[in-house]
Design an enzyme around this catalytic site. Sequence first.
Site, PDB file in Angstrom:
ATOM      1  N   CYS A  72       5.602  -0.294   7.243  1.00  0.00           N
ATOM      2  CA  CYS A  72       5.279   0.840   6.381  1.00  0.00           C
ATOM      3  C   CYS A  72       6.524   1.205   5.586  1.00  0.00           C
ATOM      4  O   CYS A  72       7.620   1.202   6.139  1.00  0.00           O
ATOM      5  CB  CYS A  72       4.845   2.015   7.258  1.00  0.00           C
ATOM      6  N   LEU A  73       6.337   1.515   4.309  1.00  0.00           N
ATOM      7  CA  LEU A  73       7.495   1.884   3.494  1.00  0.00           C
ATOM      8  C   LEU A  73       8.157   3.163   4.012  1.00  0.00           C
ATOM      9  O   LEU A  73       9.326   3.404   3.741  1.00  0.00           O
ATOM     10  CB  LEU A  73       7.070   2.060   2.022  1.00  0.00           C
TER      11      LEU A  73
ATOM     12  N   HIS B  74      -4.666   1.789   7.495  1.00  0.00           N
ATOM     13  CA  HIS B  74      -3.278   2.254   7.524  1.00  0.00           C
ATOM     14  C   HIS B  74      -3.055   3.371   6.493  1.00  0.00           C
ATOM     15  O   HIS B  74      -2.485   4.415   6.811  1.00  0.00           O
ATOM     16  CB  HIS B  74      -2.354   1.057   7.251  1.00  0.00           C
ATOM     17  N   GLU B  75      -3.533   3.151   5.262  1.00  0.00           N
ATOM     18  CA  GLU B  75      -3.299   4.136   4.196  1.00  0.00           C
ATOM     19  C   GLU B  75      -4.109   5.411   4.409  1.00  0.00           C
ATOM     20  O   GLU B  75      -3.619   6.513   4.161  1.00  0.00           O
ATOM     21  CB  GLU B  75      -3.594   3.533   2.819  1.00  0.00           C
TER      22      GLU B  75
ATOM     23  N   HIS C  49      -2.491   7.777   6.734  1.00  0.00           N
ATOM     24  CA  HIS C  49      -1.425   8.598   6.131  1.00  0.00           C
ATOM     25  C   HIS C  49      -1.973   9.937   5.633  1.00  0.00           C
ATOM     26  O   HIS C  49      -1.284  10.949   5.671  1.00  0.00           O
ATOM     27  CB  HIS C  49      -0.799   7.865   4.935  1.00  0.00           C
TER      28      HIS C  49
ATOM     29  N   GLN D 185       3.204  10.052   1.161  1.00  0.00           N
ATOM     30  CA  GLN D 185       4.498   9.370   1.301  1.00  0.00           C
ATOM     31  C   GLN D 185       5.456   9.758   0.178  1.00  0.00           C
ATOM     32  O   GLN D 185       6.658   9.550   0.280  1.00  0.00           O
ATOM     33  CB  GLN D 185       4.306   7.846   1.317  1.00  0.00           C
TER      34      GLN D 185
ATOM     35  N   GLY E 175       0.828  -1.194   0.000  1.00  0.00           N
ATOM     36  CA  GLY E 175       0.000   0.000   0.000  1.00  0.00           C
ATOM     37  C   GLY E 175       0.859   1.240   0.000  1.00  0.00           C
ATOM     38  O   GLY E 175       2.023   1.200   0.424  1.00  0.00           O
TER      39      GLY E 175
HETATM   40 NI    NI Z   1       2.414   3.231   5.520  1.00  0.00          NI
END
Ligand code: NI
Length: 168
Positions: free
Chosen positions: A92-93, A134-135, A138, A50, A45
Amino acid sequence: MIRTILTYPSPELKKKSAPVTIITDSVRELVRDMAESMYAAPGVGLAAPQLGVHQRVIIIDISGKNEPPDLIVAINPTIIHADGEAYEEEGCLSVPDYAANVKRHARVIVKALDLEGAERTWKAEDLLAIAFQHEIDHLDGVLFVDHLSMLKRELFQRKVRKAAEEKR
Ligand code: NI
Protein backbone atom coordinates in the site's frame (compact mmCIF):
# COMPACT_ATOMS: atom_id res chain seq x y z
CA MET A 1 -1.19 18.20 -9.11
CA ILE A 2 0.67 15.56 -7.18
CA ARG A 3 -0.48 15.54 -3.57
CA THR A 4 1.23 13.99 -0.56
CA ILE A 5 0.14 10.44 0.19
CA LEU A 6 -0.38 10.03 3.91
CA THR A 7 1.39 7.13 5.55
CA TYR A 8 0.78 4.86 8.52
CA PRO A 9 0.20 5.68 11.37
CA SER A 10 -1.53 8.89 10.27
CA PRO A 11 -4.89 9.09 12.10
CA GLU A 12 -6.42 10.43 8.85
CA LEU A 13 -6.16 6.92 7.42
CA LYS A 14 -8.41 5.54 10.17
CA LYS A 15 -11.36 7.84 9.46
CA LYS A 16 -14.47 6.75 7.60
CA SER A 17 -15.15 8.60 4.36
CA ALA A 18 -18.48 10.12 3.41
CA PRO A 19 -20.38 9.41 0.19
CA VAL A 20 -20.07 11.90 -2.65
CA THR A 21 -23.43 13.60 -3.11
CA ILE A 22 -22.75 15.58 -6.28
CA ILE A 23 -19.87 15.25 -8.70
CA THR A 24 -18.55 18.78 -8.65
CA ASP A 25 -15.44 20.32 -10.19
CA SER A 26 -13.62 19.71 -6.93
CA VAL A 27 -14.39 15.97 -7.19
CA ARG A 28 -13.10 15.97 -10.78
CA GLU A 29 -9.98 17.80 -9.63
CA LEU A 30 -9.56 15.35 -6.78
CA VAL A 31 -9.68 12.42 -9.22
CA ARG A 32 -7.13 14.08 -11.50
CA ASP A 33 -4.81 14.64 -8.56
CA MET A 34 -5.34 11.10 -7.31
CA ALA A 35 -4.39 9.70 -10.73
CA GLU A 36 -1.30 11.90 -10.97
CA SER A 37 -0.23 11.00 -7.44
CA MET A 38 -0.82 7.28 -7.98
CA TYR A 39 1.02 7.10 -11.31
CA ALA A 40 3.93 9.13 -9.91
CA ALA A 41 4.31 6.87 -6.87
CA PRO A 42 3.87 4.44 -8.79
CA GLY A 43 0.97 2.38 -7.50
CA VAL A 44 -1.98 0.33 -8.77
CA GLY A 45 -4.66 1.91 -6.63
CA LEU A 46 -5.44 4.88 -4.45
CA ALA A 47 -8.30 6.00 -2.25
CA ALA A 48 -9.16 9.64 -1.52
CA PRO A 49 -8.53 9.37 2.26
CA GLN A 50 -4.89 8.55 1.47
CA LEU A 51 -4.66 12.18 0.36
CA GLY A 52 -6.52 13.32 3.47
CA VAL A 53 -9.81 13.76 1.60
CA HIS A 54 -12.58 11.80 3.30
CA GLN A 55 -14.85 11.17 0.35
CA ARG A 56 -15.74 7.79 -1.08
CA VAL A 57 -13.62 7.89 -4.22
CA ILE A 58 -11.16 5.23 -5.37
CA ILE A 59 -9.05 4.76 -8.47
CA ILE A 60 -7.42 1.58 -9.75
CA ASP A 61 -5.13 0.81 -12.65
CA ILE A 62 -3.65 -2.67 -12.68
CA SER A 63 -2.49 -2.45 -16.32
CA GLY A 64 1.06 -1.51 -15.34
CA LYS A 65 1.10 0.93 -18.26
CA ASN A 66 0.85 3.94 -15.97
CA GLU A 67 -1.46 5.72 -18.37
CA PRO A 68 -5.00 6.98 -17.92
CA PRO A 69 -6.82 4.83 -20.55
CA ASP A 70 -6.96 1.87 -18.17
CA LEU A 71 -7.87 3.95 -15.14
CA ILE A 72 -10.92 2.83 -13.18
CA VAL A 73 -12.63 5.64 -11.27
CA ALA A 74 -15.22 4.43 -8.77
CA ILE A 75 -17.28 6.88 -6.74
CA ASN A 76 -19.30 5.58 -3.78
CA PRO A 77 -18.26 1.99 -4.57
CA THR A 78 -20.02 -0.91 -2.90
CA ILE A 79 -19.34 -4.61 -3.12
CA ILE A 80 -22.67 -6.19 -4.01
CA HIS A 81 -21.38 -9.73 -4.29
CA ALA A 82 -18.22 -11.53 -3.21
CA ASP A 83 -17.10 -15.14 -3.32
CA GLY A 84 -14.06 -17.38 -3.46
CA GLU A 85 -10.85 -16.99 -1.54
CA ALA A 86 -7.59 -15.30 -2.41
CA TYR A 87 -4.40 -15.03 -0.40
CA GLU A 88 -2.00 -12.74 -2.21
CA GLU A 89 0.76 -10.40 -1.20
CA GLU A 90 -0.37 -6.79 -0.86
CA GLY A 91 1.33 -3.50 -0.37
CA CYS A 92 0.00 0.00 0.00
CA LEU A 93 1.32 3.45 -0.82
CA SER A 94 0.35 4.42 2.74
CA VAL A 95 2.38 1.55 4.21
CA PRO A 96 5.78 1.96 2.54
CA ASP A 97 8.39 -0.78 2.59
CA TYR A 98 6.04 -3.47 3.80
CA ALA A 99 4.10 -6.24 2.10
CA ALA A 100 2.15 -9.20 3.42
CA ASN A 101 -0.33 -11.81 2.31
CA VAL A 102 -3.95 -10.96 2.99
CA LYS A 103 -7.06 -13.12 2.89
CA ARG A 104 -9.61 -11.69 0.46
CA HIS A 105 -12.42 -12.77 -1.78
CA ALA A 106 -11.26 -14.00 -5.19
CA ARG A 107 -14.21 -12.45 -7.04
CA VAL A 108 -16.31 -9.39 -6.40
CA ILE A 109 -19.01 -7.44 -8.15
CA VAL A 110 -18.70 -3.73 -7.47
CA LYS A 111 -21.26 -1.05 -8.15
CA ALA A 112 -20.22 2.58 -8.27
CA LEU A 113 -20.66 5.85 -10.10
CA ASP A 114 -18.17 6.94 -12.71
CA LEU A 115 -16.93 10.49 -13.08
CA GLU A 116 -19.95 11.35 -15.25
CA GLY A 117 -22.30 10.19 -12.50
CA ALA A 118 -23.37 7.09 -14.44
CA GLU A 119 -23.85 3.85 -12.55
CA ARG A 120 -21.22 1.26 -13.39
CA THR A 121 -20.79 -2.37 -12.45
CA TRP A 122 -17.47 -4.18 -12.48
CA LYS A 123 -17.17 -7.95 -12.32
CA ALA A 124 -13.67 -8.40 -11.00
CA GLU A 125 -11.45 -11.34 -10.22
CA ASP A 126 -7.88 -11.95 -9.10
CA LEU A 127 -5.72 -8.82 -8.86
CA LEU A 128 -8.56 -6.46 -9.78
CA ALA A 129 -10.89 -8.02 -7.20
CA ILE A 130 -8.19 -7.67 -4.55
CA ALA A 131 -7.54 -4.06 -5.56
CA PHE A 132 -11.24 -3.18 -5.22
CA GLN A 133 -11.40 -4.74 -1.75
CA HIS A 134 -8.17 -3.05 -0.67
CA GLU A 135 -9.24 0.41 -1.90
CA ILE A 136 -12.82 0.17 -0.58
CA ASP A 137 -11.35 -0.78 2.82
CA HIS A 138 -9.52 2.57 2.84
CA LEU A 139 -12.89 4.35 2.66
CA ASP A 140 -13.80 2.70 5.95
CA GLY A 141 -10.49 3.49 7.61
CA VAL A 142 -9.13 -0.02 7.18
CA LEU A 143 -5.59 -0.79 6.01
CA PHE A 144 -4.38 -4.15 4.74
CA VAL A 145 -2.27 -4.54 7.87
CA ASP A 146 -5.52 -4.52 9.87
CA HIS A 147 -6.30 -7.89 8.30
CA LEU A 148 -3.10 -9.53 9.54
CA SER A 149 -2.93 -11.96 12.42
CA MET A 150 -2.08 -10.49 15.83
CA LEU A 151 1.46 -11.84 15.63
CA LYS A 152 2.12 -10.49 12.15
CA ARG A 153 0.66 -7.12 13.12
CA GLU A 154 2.92 -6.92 16.13
CA LEU A 155 5.93 -7.66 13.96
CA PHE A 156 4.79 -4.97 11.54
CA GLN A 157 4.30 -2.40 14.31
CA ARG A 158 7.71 -3.24 15.75
CA LYS A 159 9.22 -2.64 12.32
CA VAL A 160 7.46 0.75 12.04
CA ARG A 161 8.65 1.81 15.51
CA LYS A 162 12.20 0.75 14.70
CA ALA A 163 12.16 2.68 11.41
CA ALA A 164 10.85 5.76 13.21
CA GLU A 165 13.61 5.51 15.81
CA GLU A 166 16.24 5.18 13.14
CA LYS A 167 14.99 8.37 11.51
CA ARG A 168 15.46 10.32 14.74
NI1 NI B 1 -3.69 1.04 0.08
